[in-house]
Every structure is written in structure tokens, then in C-alpha cells.
Design an enzyme around this catalytic site. Structure first.
Site, PDB file in Angstrom:
ATOM      1  N   ALA A   1       0.868  -1.179   0.000  1.00 32.38           N
ATOM      2  CA  ALA A   1       0.000   0.000   0.000  1.00 32.38           C
ATOM      3  C   ALA A   1       0.904   1.227   0.000  1.00 32.38           C
ATOM      4  CB  ALA A   1      -0.907  -0.016   1.227  1.00 32.38           C
ATOM      5  N   CYS A   2       0.646   2.152  -0.900  1.00 32.49           N
ATOM      6  CA  CYS A   2       1.508   3.331  -1.055  1.00 32.49           C
ATOM      7  C   CYS A   2       1.494   4.187   0.198  1.00 32.49           C
ATOM      8  CB  CYS A   2       1.042   4.156  -2.245  1.00 32.49           C
ATOM      9  SG  CYS A   2       1.891   5.752  -2.353  1.00 32.49           S
TER      10      CYS A   2
END
Lengths: 84, 117, 130
Positions: free
Chosen positions: C77-78
Site C-alpha cells: 500500500a503506497c
């Protein structure tokens, strides 16, 4: 050959001009609703998404495909462009 | 064949996605040969004299003028989108190539990968 | 075929997670490799361990967790998208003085470089937008 995916009806306007002859187009999610309209190119539609919406028998020439088919189409294409 | 084409189709500031798309382009340019094509509402990101700060938004579009320094030398937009919004070169933040549909299709074909935002 | 799957849509307010999960399962069953699943924009909400949908509705976070566990998937997840949206791991929670962390097991928080790296190295990029 490019595989295009369209996941909603408003995304058609984005990619209309960008689908080249020989490209393949797959409708998924709310995009399957486009199968009810005249389209400038042939399309496939994810069967589960059409069935969810009661449209499996209503999409005319649109070929219904499974996710396994979509994976095969991914492999056969040079690249994928997602329109959303 | 060049590496990654970024296609920007969303207008600026309505939500963060256009800015996050630009962040992805900057990151891409650090690792690969990238280009960017603005289509549809995406050309509205190029409108000059934006003042988003008054609304509390970051003016990430100021970063467009640094794209060439990041190695993104091919920057283009859809001619038909500019026409649709009544925009001309003087209305834009940076000079861009304008492409007809044939050329845009060629760009999609020319790159190894296409990321749409 | 090595595939990067990008997920840009949040669970429930988009079908991105459902479609991406179905696609990932089909790709694995067909013998392909999922190089990475990258969650960006609102897609990071899929990593929220606090999601508690009704029993008779799908739990997309758990579905991702199970797929990752069963097939050793790299799910990222960024970090920038996460921080904006309040998805934090223990490190980020401490860094920003937050009272809790909420990232689900099976997801790692990392940078955009992970998406670019996978874009370059994958044979195909499949993006599920919002």
C-alpha cells in the site's frame, strides 16, 4: 495489440478515440452496462458482472467471458490500458 | 521502445487522484524513460494561472515546468480535448505537443507499458 | 506471465477490490505469477484492519489477506496514499504521534517506487480503477 478495460459507462468517452483496429475491449463492473448501447467497436464483458446486473441475455453481440478468459486475453495482448 | 506512458484523464483538484498521478510520473521518471499524454478532462490540469491554494489545495501543477528536468521530454495532449474546452497554447502552463487521435493511438502503441490516472 | 495488479478503488465505494481479487485468483489458477499487488489512491483502504462489514457481506480485507497468505503475495500500500487516508503501520503511527495503527496483516506500507519497479519488471500491468 492492446487490451482495453472499461469499468464504467463514463469511461467510454475517454478511450473512444484510442481503441485501434485489432485492439480488444473488455467491459467490467458497471462498464457492462455499455453493452446495452450501440458501441463503435466490438466488446467482451465479464459474465459475472453482467449476471449480477441481470443483463447476461441482453447484451446482444457482446461476448461474455470469465476472469480466466480475461487472463488469457491479457497474455495475448502487448499491454493493457485501463479506463475508469 | 520507451518504457512507460502516463495518460492523465482527470481534472485537477476535485480530488487528489490527479496529483497522485503526477507523483507517480515523477517516481517513474527516476527509473524509466517516461512520457505523459493529457486527454479529455486531463487537459484541464494544464490550464495556467491556477490558484488552488485559496481552496486549500496544493498547486502540484507548478511541477509541470520541471518535467523536462526530470527527463520527461515527451509531453503531449489531445488536440480534440483542447478544442472541446476552447483552450489554445497561450492558455497552458507549459508548451505541449498536440496530437490527433491517430498520433495518440501511436503513442499508446509505442510504449512498453501504459499507466492511466 | 508476471503480472502487476494495481488497485485504485476503495472497498465498497468501488468494485476495484472485487474485480482485482477475482482476476488475481484466475491468474494464479492459470499458472501465472502475481509480481505485486499495489494499492494506490483510495485502494489503500483495503488494508484497513478495522473494517468490520456485516457477516452476510464480503470482507474484502480478509479476502486479500487469505489470498496473500495462500500464495505468498507481495501486497504493498503506497505510503503517501496511506498517510493521507489514515492507514498507518506501527512505525508511521509512532512517527506521527497517532494513538493506534490499523494496517492489516499481509499488507506492507511502502513507496511509489514499488509500483514503478513492478511496472518495469512485470510482463503485464492490470489496473483496477475506481
Amino acid at each position: 495489440m492492446i487490451l482495453h478495460t472499461i469499468n464504467k459507462t463514463s469511461a467510454l468517452a475517454k478511450c473512444r478515440e484510442l481503441v485501434a483496429t485489432g485492439d480488444q475491449v473488455v467491459l467490467l463492473e458497471d462498464g457492462v452496462n455499455l453493452g446495452l448501447e450501440p458501441l463503435p467497436f466490438d466488446v467482451y464483458a465479464i459474465a459475472g458482472d453482467a449476471q449480477a446486473r441481470g443483463l447476461a441475455a441482453k447484451l446482444g453481440e457482446t461476448k461474455l467471458i470469465s476472469y480466466v478468459d480475461l487472463v488469457k486475453m491479457t497474455a495475448a495482448a502487448d499491454k493493457v490500458c485501463a479506463w475508469f | 521502445m520507451s518504457d512507460i506512458l502516463f495518460v492523465f484523464s482527470q481534472p485537477p483538484h476535485g480530488r487528489i487522484n490527479a496529483q497522485e498521478g503526477f507523483d507517480a510520473l515523477l517516481m517513474g521518471s527516476a527509473f524509466a524513460e517516461c512520457a505523459v499524454l493529457f486527454i479529455g478532462e486531463g487537459v484541464l490540469q494544464l490550464v495556467n494561472h491556477q490558484q488552488p491554494e485559496a481552496q486549500g489545495f496544493k498547486n502540484y501543477t507548478l511541477g509541470f515546468s520541471a518535467l523536462k528536468d526530470y527527463g520527461v521530454s515527451r509531453i503531449a495532449c489531445s488536440q480534440s480535448a483542447l478544442n472541446h474546452y476552447g483552450l489554445v497554447e497561450d492558455d497552458l502552463i507549459i508548451p505541449v505537443e498536440t496530437l490527433d487521435a491517430d498520433c495518440q493511438r501511436q503513442w499508446l502503441s509505442d510504449f512498453k507499458k501504459v499507466l492511466t490516472f | 506471465m508476471k503480472i502487476l495488479i494495481n488497485v485504485y478503488g476503495a472497498p465498497y465505494s468501488s468494485s476495484a477490490c472485487v474485480s482485482a481479487l477475482n482476476y488475481a485468483e484466475a491468474a494464479i489458477d492459470s499458472g501465472h505469477e502475481i509480481l505485486r499487488v499495489f494499492f494506490y489512491h483510495d485502494g489503500v483502504y483495503a488494508a484497513n484492519a478495522l473494517a468490520s462489514p456485516p457477516q452476510d457481506e464480503m470482507n474484502l480485507t480478509l479476502r486479500w489477506q487469505k489470498l496473500a497468505l495462500d500464495h505468498n503475495l507481495d501486497m504493498v500500500a503506497c505510503i503517501a496514499s496511506c498517510l493521507r487516508r489514515g492507514i498507518v503501520d506501527k512505525t508511521e503511527a509512532e512517527r506521527y504521534g497517532k494513538s493506534a495503527h490499523n494496517i492489516s496483516d499481509g499488507f506492507q506500507i511502502s513507496g511509489l517506487g514499488q509500483m514503478i519497479d513492478a511496472t518495469i519488471n512485470a510482463d503485464r500491468v492490470m489496473t483496477f480503477g475506481d
